[in-house]
Design a protein around this motif. Structure first.
Motif, PDB file in Angstrom:
ATOM      1  N   ILE A   1     -14.579   5.643  -9.158  1.00 54.72           N
ATOM      2  CA  ILE A   1     -13.768   5.067  -8.356  1.00 54.72           C
ATOM      3  C   ILE A   1     -13.948   3.392  -8.462  1.00 54.72           C
ATOM      4  O   ILE A   1     -15.374   3.107  -8.723  1.00 54.72           O
ATOM      5  CB  ILE A   1     -14.365   5.498  -6.912  1.00 54.72           C
ATOM      6  N   GLU A   2     -13.239   2.826  -8.462  1.00 51.27           N
ATOM      7  CA  GLU A   2     -13.161   1.301  -8.999  1.00 51.27           C
ATOM      8  C   GLU A   2     -12.750   0.447  -7.576  1.00 51.27           C
ATOM      9  O   GLU A   2     -11.853   1.075  -6.671  1.00 51.27           O
ATOM     10  CB  GLU A   2     -12.198   0.748  -9.961  1.00 51.27           C
ATOM     11  N   THR A   3     -13.285  -0.591  -7.441  1.00 49.56           N
ATOM     12  CA  THR A   3     -12.917  -1.729  -6.383  1.00 49.56           C
ATOM     13  C   THR A   3     -11.722  -2.269  -6.757  1.00 49.56           C
ATOM     14  O   THR A   3     -11.660  -2.970  -7.812  1.00 49.56           O
ATOM     15  CB  THR A   3     -14.336  -2.583  -6.159  1.00 49.56           C
ATOM     16  N   PRO A   4     -10.657  -2.140  -6.023  1.00 51.11           N
ATOM     17  CA  PRO A   4      -9.585  -3.209  -6.143  1.00 51.11           C
ATOM     18  C   PRO A   4      -9.826  -4.704  -6.511  1.00 51.11           C
ATOM     19  O   PRO A   4     -10.643  -5.089  -6.079  1.00 51.11           O
ATOM     20  CB  PRO A   4      -8.317  -2.914  -5.157  1.00 51.11           C
ATOM     21  N   PRO A   5      -9.222  -5.334  -7.559  1.00 49.46           N
ATOM     22  CA  PRO A   5      -9.401  -6.607  -7.952  1.00 49.46           C
ATOM     23  C   PRO A   5      -9.097  -7.599  -6.674  1.00 49.46           C
ATOM     24  O   PRO A   5      -8.075  -7.384  -6.118  1.00 49.46           O
ATOM     25  CB  PRO A   5      -8.958  -6.762  -9.147  1.00 49.46           C
ATOM     26  N   ALA A   6      -9.926  -8.606  -6.423  1.00 50.26           N
ATOM     27  CA  ALA A   6      -9.655  -9.310  -5.340  1.00 50.26           C
ATOM     28  C   ALA A   6      -9.089 -10.519  -6.089  1.00 50.26           C
ATOM     29  O   ALA A   6      -8.552 -11.500  -5.115  1.00 50.26           O
ATOM     30  CB  ALA A   6     -10.605  -9.741  -4.391  1.00 50.26           C
TER      31      ALA A   6
END
Length: 217
Positions: free
Chosen positions: A3-8
């Motif tokens: 799982i990856e964090t969406p780029p901000a």
């Protein structure tokens, strides 16, 4: 799956260069080279741009899904400068008005080499077809010209690579050209602006599933 964090933060800067015509190559052993080119042509057509697709390994009588789709699109809303089927061409010189407009998508060959009854005839069809495609590219009439499966007549020695390279270099400044096919010559890859290599991870054919209408044709 991780799982990856969406780029901000936007991960790239906006290019500052000048917009111009591109040479785009779809190559590799994976499925989707022609399909991607047809999708790009569809996008351009949707923006009201004039598009021409030449298929070097398909017969002029081919009636695959892409032919049927573009015929329907042209009948519904012709691209700029292209009349409806029951109208004469408009605009340009008298010669241009009299000139017969070809279909948006045009087969130039006689099928794949293993189906050919005369390879020299197949080679001549490719050479004749290239003259059509070359004229379309250099004419400036088209926003985009697709050279579908052109790599095959190139690697078979049927077409002069130098002439193809020169045509790509001398095309109008705003003209886009899309080339598809396996084993694209490195000289074209070096000249191109965007190159995508389709990599085969899995293919249904290798599992014994035959080609299907609407998927392969």
């Amino acid at each position: 799956m991780q799982i990856e964090t969406p780029p901000a933060v936007k991960p790239y800067d906006k290019p500052e260069g000048e917009r111009r015509g591109l040479v785009i190559v779809n190559t590799g052993d994976g499925k989707g080279k022609s399909t991607a080119a047809f999708g790009l042509a569809l996008r351009a057509h949707g923006r009201g741009k004039a598009v021409k697709i030449f298929q070097f390994m398909k017969e002029p009588t081919a009636r695959f899904g892409e032919h049927r789709a573009f015929e329907q699109l042209e009948a519904f809303r012709p691209a700029p400068g292209r009349p409806k089927p029951d109208e004469a061409p408009s605009g340009g010189s008298d010669d241009a008005q009299r000139r017969a407009w070809g279909p948006m998508i045009e087969g130039l060959g006689d099928g794949f080499s293993w189906k050919s009854q005369d390879l020299e005839h197949s080679a001549q069809l490719a050479r004749d077809g290239w003259q059509k495609a070359k004229a379309a590219i250099l004419s400036g009439e088209f926003f985009m010209v697709v050279l579908d499966e052109i790599t095959y007549p190139l690697i078979y020695g049927w077409l002069p690579l130098d002439d193809v390279l020169q045509t790509l270099r001398e095309r109008p400044k705003d003209g886009h050209v899309v080339l598809t096919g396996r084993r694209c010559p490195p000289e074209i890859i070096e000249l191109a602006d965007t190159v995508t290599e389709m990599t085969k991870v899995k293919h249904a054919f290798n599992a014994g599933i035959p080609a299907q209408r609407g998927i392969e044709d």
